[in-house]
Scaffold this motif. Structure first.
Motif, short mmCIF file in Angstrom:
data_model
loop_
_atom_site.label_atom_id
_atom_site.label_comp_id
_atom_site.label_asym_id
_atom_site.label_seq_id
_atom_site.Cartn_x
_atom_site.Cartn_y
_atom_site.Cartn_z
N MET A 1 0.82 -1.19 0.00
CA MET A 1 0.00 0.00 0.00
C MET A 1 0.87 1.27 0.00
O MET A 1 0.51 2.25 -0.62
N THR A 2 2.00 1.21 0.70
CA THR A 2 2.89 2.36 0.78
C THR A 2 3.40 2.75 -0.60
O THR A 2 3.44 3.93 -0.95
N LYS A 3 3.76 1.76 -1.40
CA LYS A 3 4.27 2.05 -2.75
C LYS A 3 3.18 2.70 -3.61
O LYS A 3 3.48 3.62 -4.38
N PHE A 4 1.95 2.24 -3.47
CA PHE A 4 0.84 2.84 -4.21
C PHE A 4 0.65 4.30 -3.79
O PHE A 4 0.52 5.18 -4.64
N LEU A 5 0.61 4.55 -2.49
CA LEU A 5 0.43 5.92 -1.99
C LEU A 5 1.56 6.84 -2.47
O LEU A 5 1.31 7.97 -2.89
N LEU B 1 4.68 5.22 6.24
CA LEU B 1 6.12 5.03 6.46
C LEU B 1 6.54 5.35 7.90
O LEU B 1 7.71 5.21 8.23
N HIS B 2 5.60 5.82 8.71
CA HIS B 2 5.86 6.18 10.12
C HIS B 2 6.92 7.28 10.23
O HIS B 2 7.81 7.20 11.08
N VAL B 3 6.80 8.30 9.39
CA VAL B 3 7.75 9.41 9.43
C VAL B 3 7.06 10.76 9.69
O VAL B 3 7.63 11.81 9.43
N LEU B 4 5.84 10.72 10.23
CA LEU B 4 5.07 11.95 10.42
C LEU B 4 5.75 12.96 11.35
O LEU B 4 5.46 14.15 11.28
N THR C 1 16.53 7.43 7.80
CA THR C 1 17.33 6.21 7.65
C THR C 1 17.35 5.73 6.20
O THR C 1 18.20 4.94 5.82
N THR C 2 16.40 6.24 5.39
CA THR C 2 16.39 5.86 3.97
C THR C 2 16.94 6.97 3.09
O THR C 2 16.90 6.88 1.88
N GLY C 3 17.44 8.05 3.71
CA GLY C 3 17.95 9.20 2.95
C GLY C 3 19.22 8.87 2.18
O GLY C 3 19.93 7.92 2.49
N ALA C 4 19.48 9.68 1.19
CA ALA C 4 20.67 9.46 0.35
C ALA C 4 21.93 9.90 1.07
O ALA C 4 21.94 10.75 1.89
#
Length: 159
Positions: free
Chosen positions: A1-5, A75-78, A156-159
């Motif tokens: 679902m996250t990828k769709f959003l 993604l729990h990054v709010l 944590t997923t940043g470039a």
């Protein structure tokens, strides 16, 4: 679902904000061309179209933050600082568009209809100059949001 959003969020941003950015950027120059041409010489419809693009796509662009918030929640990054800054900048960009760019375009367009004398022509020229500045601020805000969305400092997923 996250990828769709996320996909809908990114597509909505490209499809809605891109046209507003381009049309708003083209508007002041089109106004100046309409003032320079005798009786608008066919340029007035272009100016109206650019304003209509900005108005319509600005309304549709509401889906961008809606899907962005849904993606962030997924993604729990709010509470991430980069996201909070992006939200604030998005709100600022929306405010600039709603309170400065769109009303300024409407005023310039109305002025073009009555730009027969030198005083109204001068007012429309000033409005076009201000619109160039407001549009630049709007575009800079969106460019900053785009960079934050890509780089995500501290993520944590940043470039």
């Amino acid at each position: 679902m996250t990828k769709f959003l996320l996909a809908v969020h990114v597509l909505a941003a490209i499809i809605t904000i891109g046209p507003v950015t381009v049309a708003a950027g083209m508007f002041p120059a089109a106004v100046r061309r309409a003032l320079a041409a005798p009786d608008g010489a066919g340029i007035l419809p272009e100016v109206r179209t650019l304003h209509r693009i900005c108005r319509v796509y600005a309304v549709i662009a509401v889906v961008v933050p809606v899907f962005g918030l849904a993606t962030a929640r997924s993604l729990h990054v709010l509470t991430s600082p980069w996201l909070l800054i992006s939200i604030a900048l998005t709100a600022a960009a929306a405010a600039v568009l709603a309170t400065l760019v769109l009303p300024g375009q409407a005023a310039a367009l109305a002025g073009l209809h009555g730009a027969a004398d030198a005083r109204s022509t001068s007012a429309v020229q000033r409005a076009a100059a201000h619109l160039g500045m407001y549009t630049g601020v709007f575009n800079l805000l969106w460019a900053t949001v785009t960079v934050l969305m890509i780089v995500r400092p501290g993520s944590t997923t940043g470039a």
